[in-house]
Design a protein around this motif. Structure first.
Motif, short mmCIF file in Angstrom:
data_model
loop_
_atom_site.label_atom_id
_atom_site.label_comp_id
_atom_site.label_asym_id
_atom_site.label_seq_id
_atom_site.Cartn_x
_atom_site.Cartn_y
_atom_site.Cartn_z
N MET A 1 41.64 41.00 30.64
CA MET A 1 42.72 40.20 31.19
C MET A 1 43.75 39.95 30.12
O MET A 1 43.89 38.87 29.61
CB MET A 1 42.17 38.85 31.61
CG MET A 1 41.08 38.95 32.64
SD MET A 1 40.96 37.43 33.47
CE MET A 1 39.58 37.74 34.51
N ALA A 2 44.41 41.00 29.77
CA ALA A 2 45.32 40.82 28.66
C ALA A 2 46.72 41.24 29.05
O ALA A 2 46.90 42.23 29.71
CB ALA A 2 44.85 41.65 27.47
N ALA A 3 47.67 40.42 28.65
CA ALA A 3 49.04 40.88 28.73
C ALA A 3 49.25 41.66 27.46
O ALA A 3 48.96 41.17 26.38
CB ALA A 3 49.99 39.71 28.77
N HIS A 455 45.30 36.62 37.92
CA HIS A 455 45.57 36.49 36.50
C HIS A 455 46.68 37.46 36.08
O HIS A 455 47.68 37.06 35.48
CB HIS A 455 44.28 36.76 35.71
CG HIS A 455 44.43 36.68 34.24
ND1 HIS A 455 44.03 35.59 33.51
CD2 HIS A 455 44.94 37.56 33.35
CE1 HIS A 455 44.29 35.80 32.24
NE2 HIS A 455 44.85 37.00 32.10
N GLU A 456 46.50 38.73 36.44
CA GLU A 456 47.50 39.72 36.05
C GLU A 456 48.83 39.47 36.76
O GLU A 456 49.90 39.64 36.17
CB GLU A 456 47.00 41.14 36.33
CG GLU A 456 45.73 41.54 35.55
CD GLU A 456 45.84 41.33 34.05
OE1 GLU A 456 46.94 41.44 33.48
OE2 GLU A 456 44.79 41.04 33.42
N HIS A 459 50.77 36.96 34.78
CA HIS A 459 51.49 37.55 33.65
C HIS A 459 52.76 38.25 34.13
O HIS A 459 53.84 38.06 33.58
CB HIS A 459 50.63 38.64 32.98
CG HIS A 459 49.51 38.13 32.15
ND1 HIS A 459 49.66 37.16 31.20
CD2 HIS A 459 48.21 38.51 32.08
CE1 HIS A 459 48.49 36.95 30.60
NE2 HIS A 459 47.59 37.76 31.12
N ASP A 531 44.14 36.16 25.42
CA ASP A 531 45.52 35.69 25.58
C ASP A 531 45.76 34.46 24.71
O ASP A 531 46.80 34.33 24.07
CB ASP A 531 45.78 35.28 27.04
CG ASP A 531 45.76 36.48 27.98
OD1 ASP A 531 45.81 37.61 27.48
OD2 ASP A 531 45.70 36.26 29.21
ZN ZN Z 1 45.61 37.94 30.39
#
Ligand code: ZN
Ligand code: ADP
Ligand code: MG
Length: 642
Positions: A1-3, A455-456, A459, A531
């Motif tokens: 779950m990363a931007a 979540h995405e 972002h 994050d």
């Molecule tokens: Zn994230």
């Protein structure tokens, strides 16, 4: 779950690292050695027990003492004695037999005489002297000695075999194990044509090439050519490649070692290897010596951080001594590379040493395209391939990453038995290089899938609404590497600088995932932990490094570590408070965006749950349908003519 801001999270760099060579390492005390010693001891124990077994086999069972033999002889009970070495086979009048032993050095008559048997009594006995069987005799007499000798011989042979490989090296490891590239070896030859971009660096190095090609011209006129050139740049920017290209252009031998090879070495070995290396190079002059990853040995000495490393210091000292000791007439140029110029010992950078510094930047868009072209040379590209588009989509990629991108593309094509690499192969490879391979097998439960999608979407939405955040290229809930999903944001341009506004919007967008989770599920998961680490580092950088906090002003506070406290406890807590404030304000802004555009968020999340991956075009359609104007690129892209 990363931007994923393109420069921060990246896949492994490909092709950039050379495996450290360890062939010189002595294996004494290593597990295989111990294992063999153990085997040897086992064999010894086995031999010893075998010996005693054999010996006891020959040991007579029904023995009787000499004194009773003497008594029996005197009493006339014994009719015959067969002497066999020290063994006596006795035959009695009642035709029973017994066995006894005597001292082998003394004769039977003398032995019995000492027990008081008279010659007359002995004369009644038929005595046969039989030579003991040779084997049995020797076995008894010499067995233990021979076996022990055999054992030691065996042990010695075994050990010498073990140590031979290592031991030979142990004798020679002072000699340089530098890799040498012979200029005559065309397959290994690298020239400036193989290095794209890095224009300034090449210009600097042309002079060195000239000198190595024609040293006389320079020496005659009294020109002093630098002894040491240090190449500085991020990993994979082509430092090693460029150094080799200098040697290739000049047609001189290239001796290279890596600083990391000296670490963990026996004390003194590093220094002697440096000495040998310089000697070899001088013999081969004109030549280039290349010390890769010099920061591994050339760190500031005596800082005491992590304890002193004698070996490193001695190696570094030896490099300095060698560089001071040779004259320009020796026509040897020392090149070094590092991606940590900040930690280098100042002594290395003094005049007469590595006083020429060449910086290699990450490639910009044009350079990236050129690098891609170089690595596309041996790969048949399909008619749809437009390398300028790939270059545009890979800001922050190093040369090494572009190399592995091309390679991944070719692998994808080969897997499908295609003869040409397509644009789609290359596009997919961008993400693979950036994020690691997809993990399609990673199944999400329905709730997890929903959570990841929101979540995405969080972002992506915040990124699209806030004016200074980077535009979204792609959103996915297919997990890759460590991320459960990802939102790919790419800046329009290569960014060399980042403003305060960009930082603030970046932090808010990165918090978008956390905020969406909290708002929708009234709960937070461990998902956004990465994050949070990212935003904390960003906010701290703003306050402590870039002077972007109004409260603390334009001060670069530096790192606060044990023993080095450039500011007070009071300032430290003010920094912490500022970091907390920045993050809190960013959270408020992200929350407002998500509340204001709740319908858009739901639409994006729904699309993600359905398709799992949403590309930019579709994403922008969803934005427009919900009254959000997608970001437009400011300038048209100008492709390079080829
Ligand atoms: Zn994230
Ligand atoms: P560094 O030493 O800076 O870490 P390398 O020289 O080892 O980087 O680069 C690794 C590989 O990446 C090279 O072998 C080459 O294939 C590719 N590469 C890096 N920079 C460039 C460039 N400017 N042009 C062409 N290829 C490059
Ligand atoms: Mg390198």
């Amino acid at each position: 779950m990363a931007a994923i801001p393109p420069k921060k999270v990246r896949g492994k760099k490909g092709g950039a690292s050379t495996p450290a060579r360890r062939s010189w390492r002595v294996q004494l005390g290593g597990p295989s050695f111990l294992g063999n010693l153990f085997t040897t001891v086992l064999i010894f124990i086995f031999l010893m027990s075998a010996y005693s077994l054999v010996a006891s086999f020959f040991e007579p069972v029904n023995t009787t003492s000499l004194s009773s033999v003497a008594a029996d002889v005197a009493a006339g009970k014994v009719t015959a004695i067969t002497v066999n070495g020290d063994t006596l086979d006795l035959t009695y009048a009642d035709s029973s037999t017994k066995i006894s032993r005597k001292d082998p050095s003394a004769g039977l008559p003398e032995t019995l005489a000492t027990y008081g048997v008279t010659p007359a009594e002995l004369a009644k006995v038929a005595i046969t002297i039989q030579g003991q069987s040779g084997f049995q005799f020797w076995m008894m007499a010499l067995g233990p000695t021979v076996l022990t000798l055999l054992f030691f011989g065996f042990l010695f042979w075994f050990l010498s075999r073990q140590v031979k490989g290592a031991g030979m090296q142990a004798l020679t490891f002072g000699q340089s194990k530098a890799r040498v590239i012979d200029p005559a070896d065309a397959s290994q030859r690298v020239t400036f044509a193989d290095v794209a971009g890095a224009r300034e660096a090449k210009e600097e190095l042309v002079e060195i090439v000239d000198f190595l090609k024609n040293p006389k011209k320079f020496l005659d006129i009294g020109a002093r050519i630098p002894k040491g050139i240090i190449l500085m740049g991020a990993p994979g920017t082509g430092k090693t490649l460029l150094a080799r290209a200098v040697a290739g252009e000049a047609g001189v031998p290239f001796f290279s070692i890596s600083g990391s090879e000296f670490v963990e070495m026996f004390v003194g070995v590093g220094a002697s290897r440096v000495r040998d290396l310089f000697q070899l190079a001088k013999k081969a002059a004109p030549a280039i010596i290349f010390v890769d990853e010099i920061d591994a040995v050339g760190r500031v000495r005596g800082t005491g951080v992590g304890g002193g490393n004698d070996e490193r210091e001695q190696t570094l000292n030896q490099i300095l001594v060698e560089m001071d000791g040779f004259e320009p007439t020796e026509k040897v140029v020392v090149m070094a590379a590092t991606n940590r110029p900040d930690v280098l010992d100042p002594a290395l950078l003094r005049p007469g040493r590595f006083d020429r510094r060449v910086t290699i930047d990450l490639p910009d868009r044009r350079d990236r395209e050129e690098i891609l072209k170089i690595h596309a040379r041996q790969k048949p590209l399909g008619p749809d391939v437009v390398l300028s588009v790939i270059a545009e989509r890979t800001p922050g990629f190093s040369g090494a990453e572009l190399y592995s991108l091309m390679n991944e593309g070719a692998i994808l094509a080969a897997r499908d038995d295609r003869k040409e690499v397509t644009q789609y192969d290359l596009i997919r490879s961008i993400e693979k290089v950036m994020l690691g391979p997809e993990r399609k097998s990673h199944l999400l439960s329905k709730r997890e899938k929903e959570l990841t999608a929101y979540h995405e979407a969080g972002h992506a939405l915040v990124s699209s609404v806030l004016p200074y955040a980077d535009p979204v290229h792609k959103i996915s809930i297919i997990s890759r590497g460590h991320a459960a999903g990802y939102t790919l944001k790419l800046p329009f341009d290569d960014r060399k600088m980042q403003s305060r506004k960009q930082f603030l919007d970046d932090i808010a967008a990165t918090l978008g995932g956390y905020v969406a989770e909290e708002m929708l599920f009234d709960d937070v998961t461990t998902g956004p932990s990465n994050d949070l680490a990212v935003i904390t580092a960003l906010a701290r950088g703003m306050v402590a490094r870039y002077g972007m906090s109004e409260k603390l002003g334009p001060i670069a506070f530096g790192e606060r570590v044990m023993g080095n406290e450039p500011y007070s406890e009071h300032v430290a807590s003010q920094i912490d408070a500022e970091v907390a404030r920045i993050i809190d304000e960013a959270k408020t802004r992200a929350t407002k965006v998500i509340k204001d555009h709740r319908k858009a968020l739901d639409a994006i999340a729904k699309e993600l749950i359905e398709k799992e991956t949403v590309e930019r075009e579709d994403f922008e359609k969803t934005l427009i349908a919900n009254g959000i104007t997608p970001k437009k690129r400011e300038e048209e892209f100008i492709p390079i003519q080829s």
